[in-house]
Design a protein around this motif. Sequence first.
Motif, mmCIF file in Angstrom:
data_model
loop_
_atom_site.group_PDB
_atom_site.id
_atom_site.type_symbol
_atom_site.label_atom_id
_atom_site.label_comp_id
_atom_site.label_asym_id
_atom_site.label_seq_id
_atom_site.Cartn_x
_atom_site.Cartn_y
_atom_site.Cartn_z
ATOM 1 N N ASP A 182 3.331 8.813 -7.588
ATOM 2 C CA ASP A 182 4.380 8.109 -8.327
ATOM 3 C C ASP A 182 5.692 8.883 -8.319
ATOM 4 N N ASN A 183 5.625 10.167 -8.044
ATOM 5 C CA ASN A 183 6.820 11.011 -8.077
ATOM 6 C C ASN A 183 7.277 11.472 -6.696
ATOM 7 N N LEU A 184 6.379 11.498 -5.735
ATOM 8 C CA LEU A 184 6.700 12.055 -4.423
ATOM 9 C C LEU A 184 6.655 10.977 -3.350
ATOM 10 N N SER A 185 7.709 10.946 -2.543
ATOM 11 C CA SER A 185 7.749 10.032 -1.399
ATOM 12 C C SER A 185 8.303 10.766 -0.191
ATOM 13 N N VAL A 186 7.833 10.390 0.972
ATOM 14 C CA VAL A 186 8.327 10.958 2.233
ATOM 15 C C VAL A 186 8.849 9.807 3.081
ATOM 16 N N SER A 187 9.810 10.107 3.934
ATOM 17 C CA SER A 187 10.403 9.039 4.743
ATOM 18 C C SER A 187 10.806 9.555 6.117
ATOM 19 N N PHE A 188 10.823 8.641 7.041
ATOM 20 C CA PHE A 188 11.264 8.912 8.411
ATOM 21 C C PHE A 188 12.311 7.866 8.778
ATOM 22 N N ALA B 31 11.928 14.194 2.227
ATOM 23 C CA ALA B 31 10.979 14.025 1.114
ATOM 24 C C ALA B 31 11.780 13.967 -0.176
ATOM 25 N N ARG B 32 11.281 13.194 -1.133
ATOM 26 C CA ARG B 32 11.971 13.059 -2.417
ATOM 27 C C ARG B 32 10.968 13.187 -3.545
ATOM 28 N N TYR B 33 11.313 13.972 -4.537
ATOM 29 C CA TYR B 33 10.452 14.143 -5.708
ATOM 30 C C TYR B 33 11.275 13.874 -6.948
ATOM 31 N N THR B 34 10.785 13.023 -7.814
ATOM 32 C CA THR B 34 11.472 12.688 -9.057
ATOM 33 C C THR B 34 10.687 13.243 -10.228
ATOM 34 N N PHE B 35 11.421 13.739 -11.236
ATOM 35 C CA PHE B 35 10.804 14.330 -12.409
ATOM 36 C C PHE B 35 10.767 13.324 -13.552
ATOM 37 N N PHE C 132 0.810 -1.212 0.000
ATOM 38 C CA PHE C 132 0.000 0.000 0.000
ATOM 39 C C PHE C 132 0.851 1.273 0.000
ATOM 40 N N GLY C 133 1.990 1.227 -0.682
ATOM 41 C CA GLY C 133 2.852 2.400 -0.768
ATOM 42 C C GLY C 133 3.805 2.567 0.386
#
Length: 233
Positions: A189-195, A229-233, A145-146
Motif C-alpha cells: 500500500d505504500n511502495l510502488s515501482v515503475s518503468f 520507486a516511490r514510497y509514501t508514509f 492486480f496492482g
Amino acid sequence: MNQQSLFRMIASMNLVPGSCITAFGDGENAGNSASCGADYDAYGYEGTDGWEDNIDLVAVNEGQYADPNYVANVNFPVDNRSAKLDGWEFAIQHFFGDTGFGVQSNYTMVDGDIEYDITGDPLTSQFALTGLSDSANLVLIYEKFGFSTRLAYNWRDDFLYSTTASANEPGHTEAYSQLDLNVSYDVTDNLSVSFEGINLTEEDARNYARTKQQPLRLDILGARYALSARYTF
C-alpha cells in the motif's frame, strides 16, 4: 492563445545608421558601451506611469547629436493584427468489463483564418498563426492486480513554429509520432515501482523552411528509459 517570445518585445532606438545607440536594459547603465565614446550617455526613459516595463531607451546628452530637436527612430512591437482560431476535439475512454483492459483515444482538429503562404515574396514578412496542427493519441490501458499499464501512441501533424526562422523565411516542424510505455506495480500500500520508456521506436524530429526539400534541422532522438520507486508514509 499565441504570444510572441520575450526577445521580440524589446524597444530599441537608433540615431544614425551604424551607430551604437541601439540598446535596452534598466537603470542608468542601459546601453552604455566603451564603443560609444564620450559623446553618448544612457538615461532611463520614464513614462507617465513610471518605468516602461523595465525597458529603458538610450538618450544622448553630448556631442553633435545633443540637439534636443534631433529626431530618433524608436522601434517597438505593437499588436496590429488579429486572427481567429477554431477546432474540434473528440475523446473516448472505455474499459472492457472487469478485465482490467481499456482504451483511451482523442483527436484534435485545429484551424486558423491566417496561414503562411509558402509561395509569397521572401523579401516580405508575413503574419501567420504559429503552432497550429492536428494531433491524436491512442492509449491501451491495463489496470488490475496492482498493475497500472499505459501503452500510448502520440501523433502531431506538420505545423509552423516561426515566421522568421531565418530572416523572413518560415520554420515548420514535420509531422511526428512516437510510442511510449509506462508500467507501475503496487508492491504494498505504500511502495510502488515503475518503468517508463519514451519514444520506443526512436523517431527523429525534423524542421524545414517552406518545403520539406529545404531542411533546417534534424534532432536524432533515441529511446529513453527510466526505472523508479516511490514510497509514501
